[in-house]
Design a protein around this motif. Structure first.
Motif, PDB file in Angstrom:
ATOM      1  N   ALA A  57       0.820  -1.212   0.000  1.00 51.32           N
ATOM      2  CA  ALA A  57       0.000   0.000   0.000  1.00 51.32           C
ATOM      3  C   ALA A  57       0.856   1.264   0.000  1.00 51.32           C
ATOM      4  N   THR A  58       2.019   1.192   0.626  1.00 57.10           N
ATOM      5  CA  THR A  58       2.881   2.370   0.727  1.00 57.10           C
ATOM      6  C   THR A  58       3.855   2.495  -0.442  1.00 57.10           C
ATOM      7  N   LEU A  59       4.469   1.381  -0.853  1.00 55.20           N
ATOM      8  CA  LEU A  59       5.535   1.440  -1.856  1.00 55.20           C
ATOM      9  C   LEU A  59       5.155   0.854  -3.214  1.00 55.20           C
ATOM     10  N   GLY A  60       3.977   0.281  -3.318  1.00 61.00           N
ATOM     11  CA  GLY A  60       3.530  -0.250  -4.602  1.00 61.00           C
ATOM     12  C   GLY A  60       3.726  -1.753  -4.712  1.00 61.00           C
ATOM     13  N   PRO A  61       2.998  -2.368  -5.644  1.00 60.45           N
ATOM     14  CA  PRO A  61       3.002  -3.826  -5.767  1.00 60.45           C
ATOM     15  C   PRO A  61       4.290  -4.422  -6.317  1.00 60.45           C
ATOM     16  N   HIS A  62       5.131  -3.620  -6.920  1.00 57.22           N
ATOM     17  CA  HIS A  62       6.348  -4.152  -7.540  1.00 57.22           C
ATOM     18  C   HIS A  62       7.584  -4.007  -6.654  1.00 57.22           C
ATOM     19  N   GLN A  63       7.395  -3.506  -5.433  1.00 55.46           N
ATOM     20  CA  GLN A  63       8.530  -3.345  -4.522  1.00 55.46           C
ATOM     21  C   GLN A  63       8.995  -4.707  -4.015  1.00 55.46           C
ATOM     22  N   ALA A  64      10.271  -5.016  -4.229  1.00 57.89           N
ATOM     23  CA  ALA A  64      10.851  -6.264  -3.712  1.00 57.89           C
ATOM     24  C   ALA A  64      11.038  -6.128  -2.209  1.00 57.89           C
ATOM     25  N   TRP A  65      10.961  -7.243  -1.487  1.00 54.57           N
ATOM     26  CA  TRP A  65      11.112  -7.213  -0.039  1.00 54.57           C
ATOM     27  C   TRP A  65      11.716  -8.513   0.459  1.00 54.57           C
ATOM     28  N   THR A  66      12.176  -8.478   1.693  1.00 54.33           N
ATOM     29  CA  THR A  66      12.655  -9.669   2.390  1.00 54.33           C
ATOM     30  C   THR A  66      12.171  -9.590   3.820  1.00 54.33           C
ATOM     31  N   ARG A  67      12.166 -10.719   4.512  1.00 51.20           N
ATOM     32  CA  ARG A  67      11.755 -10.734   5.922  1.00 51.20           C
ATOM     33  C   ARG A  67      13.004 -10.659   6.795  1.00 51.20           C
ATOM     34  N   LEU A  68      12.998  -9.741   7.747  1.00 51.06           N
ATOM     35  CA  LEU A  68      14.083  -9.592   8.717  1.00 51.06           C
ATOM     36  C   LEU A  68      13.492  -9.245  10.069  1.00 51.06           C
ATOM     37  N   ALA A  69      14.081  -9.757  11.121  1.00 51.25           N
ATOM     38  CA  ALA A  69      13.711  -9.335  12.463  1.00 51.25           C
ATOM     39  C   ALA A  69      14.290  -7.939  12.693  1.00 51.25           C
ATOM     40  N   GLU A  70      13.642  -7.173  13.552  1.00 47.76           N
ATOM     41  CA  GLU A  70      14.116  -5.814  13.818  1.00 47.76           C
ATOM     42  C   GLU A  70      15.566  -5.772  14.291  1.00 47.76           C
ATOM     43  N   PRO A  71      16.008  -6.640  15.196  1.00 49.66           N
ATOM     44  CA  PRO A  71      17.425  -6.598  15.597  1.00 49.66           C
ATOM     45  C   PRO A  71      18.375  -6.863  14.417  1.00 49.66           C
ATOM     46  N   ALA A  72      17.983  -7.723  13.491  1.00 50.23           N
ATOM     47  CA  ALA A  72      18.830  -7.990  12.324  1.00 50.23           C
ATOM     48  C   ALA A  72      18.893  -6.761  11.421  1.00 50.23           C
ATOM     49  N   LEU A  73      17.768  -6.079  11.247  1.00 52.35           N
ATOM     50  CA  LEU A  73      17.748  -4.858  10.426  1.00 52.35           C
ATOM     51  C   LEU A  73      18.611  -3.780  11.073  1.00 52.35           C
ATOM     52  N   ARG A  74      18.540  -3.652  12.382  1.00 52.89           N
ATOM     53  CA  ARG A  74      19.377  -2.669  13.087  1.00 52.89           C
ATOM     54  C   ARG A  74      20.863  -3.015  12.940  1.00 52.89           C
ATOM     55  N   ALA A  75      21.202  -4.301  13.064  1.00 49.70           N
ATOM     56  CA  ALA A  75      22.596  -4.732  12.929  1.00 49.70           C
ATOM     57  C   ALA A  75      23.098  -4.491  11.505  1.00 49.70           C
ATOM     58  N   LEU A  76      22.227  -4.643  10.535  1.00 53.11           N
ATOM     59  CA  LEU A  76      22.594  -4.446   9.131  1.00 53.11           C
ATOM     60  C   LEU A  76      22.878  -2.984   8.821  1.00 53.11           C
ATOM     61  N   THR A  77      22.124  -2.069   9.437  1.00 51.21           N
ATOM     62  CA  THR A  77      22.261  -0.650   9.107  1.00 51.21           C
ATOM     63  C   THR A  77      23.150   0.134  10.081  1.00 51.21           C
ATOM     64  N   ALA A  78      23.459  -0.443  11.231  1.00 52.86           N
ATOM     65  CA  ALA A  78      24.296   0.262  12.222  1.00 52.86           C
ATOM     66  C   ALA A  78      25.665   0.678  11.675  1.00 52.86           C
ATOM     67  N   PRO A  79      26.366  -0.169  10.884  1.00 56.43           N
ATOM     68  CA  PRO A  79      27.669   0.273  10.362  1.00 56.43           C
ATOM     69  C   PRO A  79      27.571   1.490   9.441  1.00 56.43           C
ATOM     70  N   LEU A  80      26.383   1.774   8.947  1.00 60.13           N
ATOM     71  CA  LEU A  80      26.180   2.949   8.095  1.00 60.13           C
ATOM     72  C   LEU A  80      25.813   4.182   8.911  1.00 60.13           C
ATOM     73  N   GLY A  81      25.752   4.022  10.239  1.00 62.33           N
ATOM     74  CA  GLY A  81      25.399   5.135  11.108  1.00 62.33           C
ATOM     75  C   GLY A  81      23.905   5.348  11.236  1.00 62.33           C
ATOM     76  N   ILE A  82      23.121   4.386  10.804  1.00 61.51           N
ATOM     77  CA  ILE A  82      21.665   4.508  10.866  1.00 61.51           C
ATOM     78  C   ILE A  82      21.190   3.805  12.124  1.00 61.51           C
ATOM     79  N   THR A  83      20.601   4.570  13.032  1.00 59.16           N
ATOM     80  CA  THR A  83      20.174   4.020  14.310  1.00 59.16           C
ATOM     81  C   THR A  83      18.655   3.961  14.450  1.00 59.16           C
ATOM     82  N   THR A  84      17.937   4.454  13.459  1.00 60.81           N
ATOM     83  CA  THR A  84      16.484   4.503  13.531  1.00 60.81           C
ATOM     84  C   THR A  84      15.865   3.466  12.600  1.00 60.81           C
TER      85      THR A  84
END
Length: 112
Positions: A57-84
């Motif tokens: 509904a937000t990004l459209g039907p053609h948006q690719a996605w994957t399933r991740l737990a929130e802690p995994a998403l945080r661990a993935l983006t933390a080295p980029l300085g993204i904490t939110t």
């Protein structure tokens, strides 16, 4: 015992991680990578949705996605300085359209 809510802080003082999220991804040279977004104030944030329906509904039907737990998403983006991590954002700006070249003639100024 439930954590109290305070007048100046509408969120509970103890946040619990969200369950598995539907995380928007994009294709890259090494496979897929999480798409990163910006908050209304311009800060970078990772985004996850609690259902495929909300993501679509937000990004459209053609948006690719994957399933991740929130802690995994945080661990993935933390080295980029993204904490939110923003969960279930509802407001998005429309995708930018193609830029067309417009040429306007500027009339010459006349001396009074």
């Amino acid at each position: 015992m439930a954590q109290p809510l305070y007048d100046d802080d509408p969120e509970p003082s103890d946040r619990h991680p969200a369950g598995p999220l539907y995380v928007p991804v994009r294709s890259g040279p090494s496979g897929c990578a999480a798409r990163l977004f910006r908050t209304p104030l311009g800060n970078r944030t990772a985004v996850g949705f609690t259902s495929e329906r909300r993501l679509t509904a937000t990004l459209g039907p053609h948006q690719a996605w994957t399933r991740l737990a929130e802690p995994a998403l945080r661990a993935l983006t933390a080295p980029l300085g993204i904490t939110t991590v923003t969960v279930d954002p509802q407001f998005t700006a429309p995708a930018p359209g193609p830029v067309t070249s417009v040429t306007h003639e500027i009339p010459a100024l006349r001396a009074a």
